[in-house]
Design a protein around this motif. Structure first.
Motif, PDB file in Angstrom:
ATOM      1  N   ASP A 229       0.850  -1.202   0.000  1.00 46.97           N
ATOM      2  CA  ASP A 229       0.000   0.000   0.000  1.00 46.97           C
ATOM      3  C   ASP A 229       0.881   1.245   0.000  1.00 46.97           C
ATOM      4  N   TYR A 230       1.402   1.573  -1.194  1.00 46.35           N
ATOM      5  CA  TYR A 230       2.389   2.648  -1.313  1.00 46.35           C
ATOM      6  C   TYR A 230       1.916   3.966  -0.715  1.00 46.35           C
ATOM      7  N   ASN A 231       0.647   4.330  -1.010  1.00 47.75           N
ATOM      8  CA  ASN A 231       0.156   5.640  -0.557  1.00 47.75           C
ATOM      9  C   ASN A 231      -0.516   5.583   0.812  1.00 47.75           C
ATOM     10  N   LYS A 232      -0.504   4.412   1.416  1.00 52.04           N
ATOM     11  CA  LYS A 232      -1.020   4.222   2.783  1.00 52.04           C
ATOM     12  C   LYS A 232      -2.463   4.704   2.936  1.00 52.04           C
ATOM     13  N   PRO A 238      -4.801  -2.430  -8.254  1.00 56.60           N
ATOM     14  CA  PRO A 238      -4.058  -3.414  -9.071  1.00 56.60           C
ATOM     15  C   PRO A 238      -2.563  -3.137  -9.153  1.00 56.60           C
ATOM     16  N   ASN A 239      -2.173  -1.862  -9.240  1.00 60.26           N
ATOM     17  CA  ASN A 239      -0.745  -1.563  -9.369  1.00 60.26           C
ATOM     18  C   ASN A 239       0.022  -1.793  -8.064  1.00 60.26           C
ATOM     19  N   GLY A 269      11.771   3.649   5.713  1.00 62.53           N
ATOM     20  CA  GLY A 269      10.680   4.288   6.444  1.00 62.53           C
ATOM     21  C   GLY A 269       9.477   3.377   6.635  1.00 62.53           C
ATOM     22  N   LEU A 270       8.344   4.003   6.964  1.00 58.78           N
ATOM     23  CA  LEU A 270       7.122   3.262   7.246  1.00 58.78           C
ATOM     24  C   LEU A 270       6.544   2.694   5.960  1.00 58.78           C
ATOM     25  N   ARG A 271       6.259   1.396   5.958  1.00 57.10           N
ATOM     26  CA  ARG A 271       5.652   0.730   4.807  1.00 57.10           C
ATOM     27  C   ARG A 271       4.365   0.056   5.266  1.00 57.10           C
ATOM     28  N   GLN A 272       3.326   0.181   4.480  1.00 58.88           N
ATOM     29  CA  GLN A 272       2.033  -0.415   4.828  1.00 58.88           C
ATOM     30  C   GLN A 272       1.662  -1.486   3.811  1.00 58.88           C
ATOM     31  N   THR A 437       9.602   7.285  -0.975  1.00 64.74           N
ATOM     32  CA  THR A 437       9.643   7.292  -2.436  1.00 64.74           C
ATOM     33  C   THR A 437       8.291   6.886  -3.017  1.00 64.74           C
ATOM     34  N   ASN A 438       7.668   5.885  -2.426  1.00 64.32           N
ATOM     35  CA  ASN A 438       6.433   5.344  -2.993  1.00 64.32           C
ATOM     36  C   ASN A 438       5.174   5.998  -2.427  1.00 64.32           C
ATOM     37  N   GLN A 439       5.247   7.264  -2.127  1.00 66.11           N
ATOM     38  CA  GLN A 439       4.093   8.011  -1.642  1.00 66.11           C
ATOM     39  C   GLN A 439       3.695   9.028  -2.707  1.00 66.11           C
TER      40      GLN A 439
END
Length: 537
Positions: A229-232, A238-239, A269-272, A437-439
């Motif tokens: 869940d990149y954007n948390k 799907p992506n 950092g924090l990853r969900q 990065t993935n936010q």
């Protein structure tokens, strides 16, 4: 003799009527909110197990105290196979459960239920006990503003295993089927857990999901999908899909099964993460998803160094082709010899085989065609490296993975065109090199006049002091000759600091050369107060 017969018959009719309304289990205590927040919003729910309504007029209740409280003085029906909620404060109850519809009765007086446990007794209009329970906090419902729910309306009231804490998202289920009451088909994503809650960057994290069959029937086939869940935002897309694992055997009622997948930790950092169970026959999908987080650390191994900082993935023809930029956020130089990169394809491309050092706070641009990029951005000197091979970046979105010389993932991004940079020869820029990065909120379309900032600070990166003339609008779009035209300018503070005082000057650009000159000045307006960071005026 005739009189005696009539008296006996009348007595039998009355007895039959009372027996029908007092059969054990006809009306049961079904749910208890005894430890709510605030504490003045206690309530309990009754359920009618029969196919006929019951009139609640003059029914009463009590807890461990001796005080009887009246449930209703007027004729109010407890619907057949339906619910009625008896509450301490009906206004507070409706505030807590705004979507509630059903029978709601505010008790005539209230005896506060003990948070460590209590008993609850229901009496009908004839003062006969209809149902009773003695519970403790160990039964459930003692914290988190969650109710104590009955599992089976036909099971014993005073059996602890027939009760538990509500698992509903709202914390309770007034006038609804209890969240613990079994359906025929109901799988729940019970637990999501990780092999390490503080994994190191570049290591493989195992993600585990436990699925429980809360239904009364076996589940033949089902699957569990895992998402990064990149954007948390808690919504799997799907992506963000990592993997889907199919069941290998049926899951019997009451049983659990474990599923797992793995993911390389490619950013700090924090990853969900999200796990979702999918079962075609599921009658309750509200309990099919769980989220969990880990914190990825560098472990002191120097991994927290280069970050992907800017991506030109949709250039127009003749404008320098594709490229991406790296930024050294560390306090040490980084040697790029034998570093690699890849997109969504499996091909890894070598950035360079030479010993090229990127200084602290420095940039490097990795190009499809370095000569073309330098030609198109002549005012942006710096390090440009032509990659050994190139995988075309997808204009609708792609991913980009950066590897150091040992093959360890240093940074990674998965983006879509909605993040920015998809048109008009403008790049996708990172806003803060310290944010994930993935936010998605940490990226956007470049606002520089040349459309990109290779080897320069990104146009979206906030500076200590930076006011922007955000937009100019007019009071009329088609003014007539002689009209007074209102000109409105909006100023936005893009900086990190507040701006205590500033001015806005308005010019009539007679020659339309977009260059303001003193003879074109019409007015200068001074600010009346400071403009805080992020605000507009």
């Amino acid at each position: 003799m005739k009189i005696k017969f009539l008296l006996v018959l009348g007595f039998m009719l009355i007895l039959c009527n009372l027996t029908y309304s007092q059969n054990p289990g006809d009306v049961v205590i079904n749910e208890i909110m005894y430890a709510p927040t605030p504490s003045t919003n206690e309530w309990f729910e009754l359920y009618n197990n029969t196919a006929a309504p019951f009139n609640l007029a003059n029914w009463k209740w009590k807890d461990a105290t001796a005080t009887l409280r009246t449930i209703a003085t007027q004729n109010v029906d407890l619907p057949a196979n339906g619910f009625a909620v008896v509450c301490q404060d009906s206004a507070a109850f409706r505030t807590a459960y705004p979507g509630f519809t059903g029978v709601l009765l505010q008790s005539s007086g209230w005896s506060a239920l003990n948070n460590t446990g209590d008993n609850l007794i229901i009496f009908n209009a004839a003062s006969i006990v209809v149902d009773t329970i003695t519970f403790t906090s160990s039964w459930g419902g003692s914290s988190g503003s969650r109710s104590l729910e009955r599992i089976s309306s036909t099971g014993p009231t005073n059996l602890q295993t027939n009760w538990g804490t509500s698992i509903a998202s709202a914390g309770a289920t007034p006038n609804l089927r209890n969240s613990l009451s079994p359906l025929s088909n109901d799988l729940t994503l019970n637990i999501i857990s990780f092999s390490n809650n503080n994994p190191l960057i570049g290591t493989n994290l195992q993600i585990n999901a436990n699925v429980k069959n809360r239904g009364s029937l076996p589940a033949a086939t089902y699957s569990v999908s895992f998402y990064d869940d990149y954007n948390k935002d808690g919504n799997p897309t799907p992506n963000e899909l990592i993997n889907t694992v199919n069941s290998s055997s049926p899951l019997n009622a009451g049983d659990s099964a474990d599923f797992n997948t793995s993911k390389v930790m490619d950013s700090l950092g924090l990853r969900q993460f999200i796990a979702v169970v999918t079962y075609a026959a599921d009658e309750d999908t509200s309990n099919n998803k769980r989220t969990g987080t880990v914190t990825v650390t560098s472990g002191g191994g120097g991994f927290d160094s280069l970050v992907i900082n800017e991506i030109m993935y949709a250039p127009t023809t003749g404008t320098g082709k594709e490229w991406f930029e790296l930024y050294n956020k560390s306090s040490n130089p980084v040697n790029l010899a034998n570093w690699k990169w890849k997109d969504a394809t499996t091909s890894q491309h070598t950035i360079t085989t030479q010993a090229i050092n990127i200084p602290p706070g420095g940039f490097v641009v990795i190009c499809e065609d370095s000569a073309a990029v330098k030609l198109f951005y002549p005012n942006n000197p710096g390090v440009y490296i032509q990659s050994v091979g190139w995988s075309a970046l997808n204009n609708t979105g792609d991913n980009l993975v950066l590897f150091n010389s040992t093959g360890t993932i240093i940074d990674s991004i998965t983006f879509t065109s909605s993040w920015g940079g998809s048109a008009n020869n403008k790049s996708l820029e990172r806003i803060s090199y310290t944010a994930p990065t993935n936010q998605q909120s940490n990226w956007g379309t470049c606002v520089s006049s040349v459309g990109a900032t290779p080897n320069k600070v990104n146009s979206l990166t906030p500076k200590p002091n930076d006011l922007a003339l955000n937009k100019i609008t007019f009071s009329r779009t088609l003014p007539s000759l002689g009209d007074t035209l209102g000109i409105i300018a909006q100023v936005k503070n893009r900086g990190l600091n507040s701006a205590p005082s500033y001015t806005v000057a308005f010019y009539d650009d007679y020659n339309k050369d977009s260059i303001p000159t003193p003879n074109e000045l019409k007015a200068t307006v001074n600010s009346t107060g400071s403009l805080n960071a992020g605000d507009s005026s």
